[in-house]
Design a protein around this motif. Structure first.
Motif, short mmCIF file in Angstrom:
data_model
loop_
_atom_site.label_atom_id
_atom_site.label_comp_id
_atom_site.label_asym_id
_atom_site.label_seq_id
_atom_site.Cartn_x
_atom_site.Cartn_y
_atom_site.Cartn_z
N GLY A 374 0.79 -1.21 0.00
CA GLY A 374 0.00 0.00 0.00
C GLY A 374 0.83 1.27 0.00
N TYR A 375 2.16 1.13 0.01
CA TYR A 375 3.08 2.26 -0.06
C TYR A 375 3.89 2.17 -1.35
CZ TYR A 375 2.32 3.24 4.93
OH TYR A 375 1.77 3.56 6.13
N LYS A 376 4.41 3.30 -1.80
CA LYS A 376 5.18 3.31 -3.05
C LYS A 376 6.16 4.48 -3.04
CE LYS A 376 4.54 3.80 -8.07
NZ LYS A 376 3.54 3.98 -9.15
N PHE A 377 7.42 4.18 -3.45
CA PHE A 377 8.40 5.26 -3.61
C PHE A 377 8.00 6.10 -4.83
CE2 PHE A 377 11.11 2.51 -1.02
CZ PHE A 377 11.68 3.45 -0.17
N THR A 378 8.00 7.41 -4.66
CA THR A 378 7.62 8.32 -5.74
C THR A 378 8.79 9.16 -6.25
OG1 THR A 378 6.96 10.00 -4.12
CG2 THR A 378 5.24 8.49 -4.93
N SER A 379 9.87 9.27 -5.50
CA SER A 379 11.02 10.06 -5.93
C SER A 379 12.28 9.54 -5.25
CB SER A 379 10.82 11.54 -5.57
OG SER A 379 11.96 12.31 -5.91
N ILE A 380 13.31 9.27 -6.05
CA ILE A 380 14.60 8.84 -5.49
C ILE A 380 15.69 9.69 -6.14
CG2 ILE A 380 13.82 6.50 -5.01
CD1 ILE A 380 15.28 5.59 -7.52
N PRO A 381 16.75 9.99 -5.39
CA PRO A 381 17.82 10.84 -5.93
C PRO A 381 18.70 10.09 -6.91
CG PRO A 381 18.38 10.13 -3.73
CD PRO A 381 16.99 9.63 -3.99
N SER A 382 19.45 10.85 -7.68
CA SER A 382 20.40 10.25 -8.62
C SER A 382 21.63 9.76 -7.87
CB SER A 382 20.81 11.29 -9.67
OG SER A 382 19.70 11.77 -10.39
N ASN A 383 22.38 8.89 -8.51
CA ASN A 383 23.64 8.42 -7.94
C ASN A 383 24.61 9.58 -7.79
OD1 ASN A 383 22.60 5.84 -7.96
ND2 ASN A 383 23.62 5.26 -9.87
N ILE A 384 25.54 9.42 -6.86
CA ILE A 384 26.56 10.45 -6.61
C ILE A 384 27.94 9.83 -6.77
CG2 ILE A 384 27.60 11.95 -4.85
CD1 ILE A 384 24.83 12.33 -3.67
N GLU A 385 28.82 10.54 -7.44
CA GLU A 385 30.22 10.13 -7.54
C GLU A 385 31.09 11.38 -7.62
OE1 GLU A 385 33.21 7.13 -10.00
OE2 GLU A 385 31.16 7.44 -10.68
N VAL A 386 31.78 11.66 -6.54
CA VAL A 386 32.68 12.82 -6.46
C VAL A 386 34.06 12.31 -6.07
CG1 VAL A 386 33.19 15.00 -5.30
CG2 VAL A 386 30.81 14.38 -5.80
N LYS A 387 35.05 12.60 -6.91
CA LYS A 387 36.41 12.15 -6.65
C LYS A 387 37.38 13.31 -6.85
CE LYS A 387 35.78 7.28 -7.90
NZ LYS A 387 36.28 6.15 -8.72
N THR A 388 38.24 13.53 -5.86
CA THR A 388 39.32 14.51 -5.95
C THR A 388 40.55 13.89 -5.29
OG1 THR A 388 39.00 15.61 -3.80
CG2 THR A 388 37.59 16.33 -5.63
N ARG A 389 41.64 14.63 -5.27
CA ARG A 389 42.84 14.13 -4.59
C ARG A 389 42.58 13.94 -3.10
NH1 ARG A 389 47.29 18.22 -5.26
NH2 ARG A 389 48.47 16.67 -4.08
N ALA A 390 41.61 14.69 -2.57
CA ALA A 390 41.31 14.61 -1.14
C ALA A 390 40.58 13.34 -0.76
CB ALA A 390 40.50 15.83 -0.71
N GLY A 391 39.90 12.71 -1.75
CA GLY A 391 39.16 11.49 -1.45
C GLY A 391 38.04 11.27 -2.43
#
Length: 471
Positions: A374-391
């Motif tokens: 009786g429940y349903k996800f209606t919005s989910i965020p996009s994947n995240i990928e952040v890479k720098t020399r710091a991590g």
């Protein structure tokens, strides 16, 4: 009078100076330390401490040395200095000691010679060597309360650092003077070729207030020496942890099951296990339960049931802590839509360290959210990928069905990252992302949404000293 200096602390620890804490007068101590640094980061060191008073305390100390015997007292001094350096992340090897003036009416002097490992550290992040020189006696001052001292305190320090041949000085802390109502801290730094001379005075007059200390201690930091010339070998600790969250919505209740796996560093994990064993596992589990139950209550969440289990405490494997919670009011509803706010930084986005992160951090979190019929996800965020020399920060979202979501996140922060670079790196990652869902059929018992399970961080075994540069 309160005791100062490593040698007085050493004697205090063996009970030789009991009763002298109220001795009045000015505590005056002069330190003269000299370091000859090698390209492996170690340094041959001569550490000299001369105490001039107050006379009552000085006489009691000399009498205690004579009672203990000069050889035993010398061993205590050397051992205590090694322990003090160890607390600063340094290792003293091949140390010898000498006590001068213990059988005279003059000042009491101690001389310790030895080799200090990791005195300078190499950081491949920016190809630089760095020395954190405690020329202002931060380690000692952090252990005392000057407002409770029955007298004034005068610490004068002459620290000389000889860089290795061929080193090119890149940066060094500048001198300053700060005053407050007659108390003051002075630092003077001079450079001659590859030698750095530091002279400092810490004077805290009798009756110094907390307000005075707030002004004075605002400048109380190590003298940072940076130089280049050769590449070195990095020796550091990696803090590794995995978290598994299962969040199940059941009508007007939410079940939260969390498993935390503490993997590295092994030495610290073993230390925690010993503490649990000493305290008793049942007591440790109860303490953790009460801590987080109180946290829920402070946030307006009712704890209907729960338990904490500590596993692997008597094995050589990773330390595992499991939490099971049955909660009511854990979630909120906004305009007919339920919102789950998730922190992709895994609570590692607001660390505060003054210079560099003197370790690497690797944390993984896997979160599964299950909704009832009786429940349903209606919005989910996009994947995240952040890479720098710091991590790097990664977050992968898998929609297993309309009612089930799997979030896999990892945060890695590199060893030696400067504080400014860490902040710039974290600024590229959102503070939170939102998962939204709605009721597609009648709610029945009044199901509520989810918000906040990412705030459960368990033991939080990353100690504050991890974020500080040898302090």
């Amino acid at each position: 009078m309160k005791k100062f200096g490593f040698w007085l602390v050493a004697l205090l620890l063996v009970g030789l100076l009991a009763g002298s804490a109220s001795a009045a007068g000015e505590y005056k101590e002069v330190q003269k330390n000299e370091y000859w640094v090698s390209w492996d980061g170690s340094a041959n060191a001569t550490l000299v401490s001369i105490v001039y008073g107050p006379s009552e305390m000085l006489n009691q100390t000399k009498a205690s040395i004579l009672k203990m015997g000069i050889q035993n007292a010398t061993k205590v001094f050397v051992s205590q200095e090694a322990q003090k350096l160890s607390q600063m992340g340094l290792t003293l090897k091949n140390a010898t000691g000498e006590i001068i003036g213990y059988n005279t009416t003059g000042p009491l002097e101690t001389v310790i010679k030895g080799r200090i490992l990791n005195f300078a550290r190499y950081y491949s992040y920016d190809n630089v060597w760095e020395i954190a020189l405690d020329a202002l006696r931060v380690a000692d001052l952090s252990q005392i309360n000057p407002t409770a001292i029955n007298g004034s305190m005068y610490l004068e320090n002459y620290f000389t650092v000889h860089l290795p041949a061929g080193a090119k000085l890149k940066n060094v802390t500048k001198g300053f003077k700060v005053e407050s109502n007659g108390s003051y801290i002075l630092l003077d730094v001079k450079v001659e070729g590859n030698t750095i001379f530091t002279h400092s005075i810490v004077y805290l007059k009798k009756g110094v207030t907390k307000e005075d200390l707030m002004v004075l201690y605002s400048k109380l930091e190590p003298v940072m020496i940076q130089y280049t010339g050769k590449k070195g070998v990095e020796n550091y600790t990696t803090w590794e942890m995995k978290i598994y969250n299962n969040i199940t919505v059941q009508g007007n209740q939410t079940v939260l099951d969390t498993t935390e796996e503490y993997i590295k560093p092994e030495a610290y994990i073993n230390y925690v296990k010993v503490q649990f064993a000493y305290e008793g596992l049942q007591k440790a589990e109860q303490s953790l339960y009460e801590k987080y139950a109180q946290q829920f209550q402070n946030e307006g969440v009712q704890v209907l049931g729960g338990r904490v289990s500590i596993l692997n405490a008597n094995t050589s494997g990773p330390l595992i802590v499991k939490y099971h919670w049955v909660l009511k009011g854990f979630v909120s509803k906004v305009n007919g839509t339920y919102v789950y706010a998730y922190d992709p930084k895994l609570e590692l986005g607001s660390m505060n360290f003054p210079y560099r992160l003197n370790a690497a951090i690797n944390e993984t979190k896997v979160t599964r959210i299950s909704l009832p019929t009786g429940y349903k996800f209606t919005s989910i965020p996009s994947n995240i990928e952040v890479k720098t020399r710091a991590g790097s920060v990664t977050m992968k979202v898998q929609k297993l069905s309309d009612r089930e979501i799997l979030i896999t996140s990892n945060v890695y922060i590199a060893y030696g990252v400067p504080a400014d670079a860490y902040k710039a790196f974290m600024a590229k990652v959102p503070n939170k992302v939102e998962f939204k869902y709605e009721v597609t059929a009648e709610e029945g018992s009044g199901g509520k949404g989810i918000c906040g399970p990412a705030a459960i961080v368990g033991l939080a075994v990353l100690p504050l000293l991890l974020y500080r540069r040898r302090r």
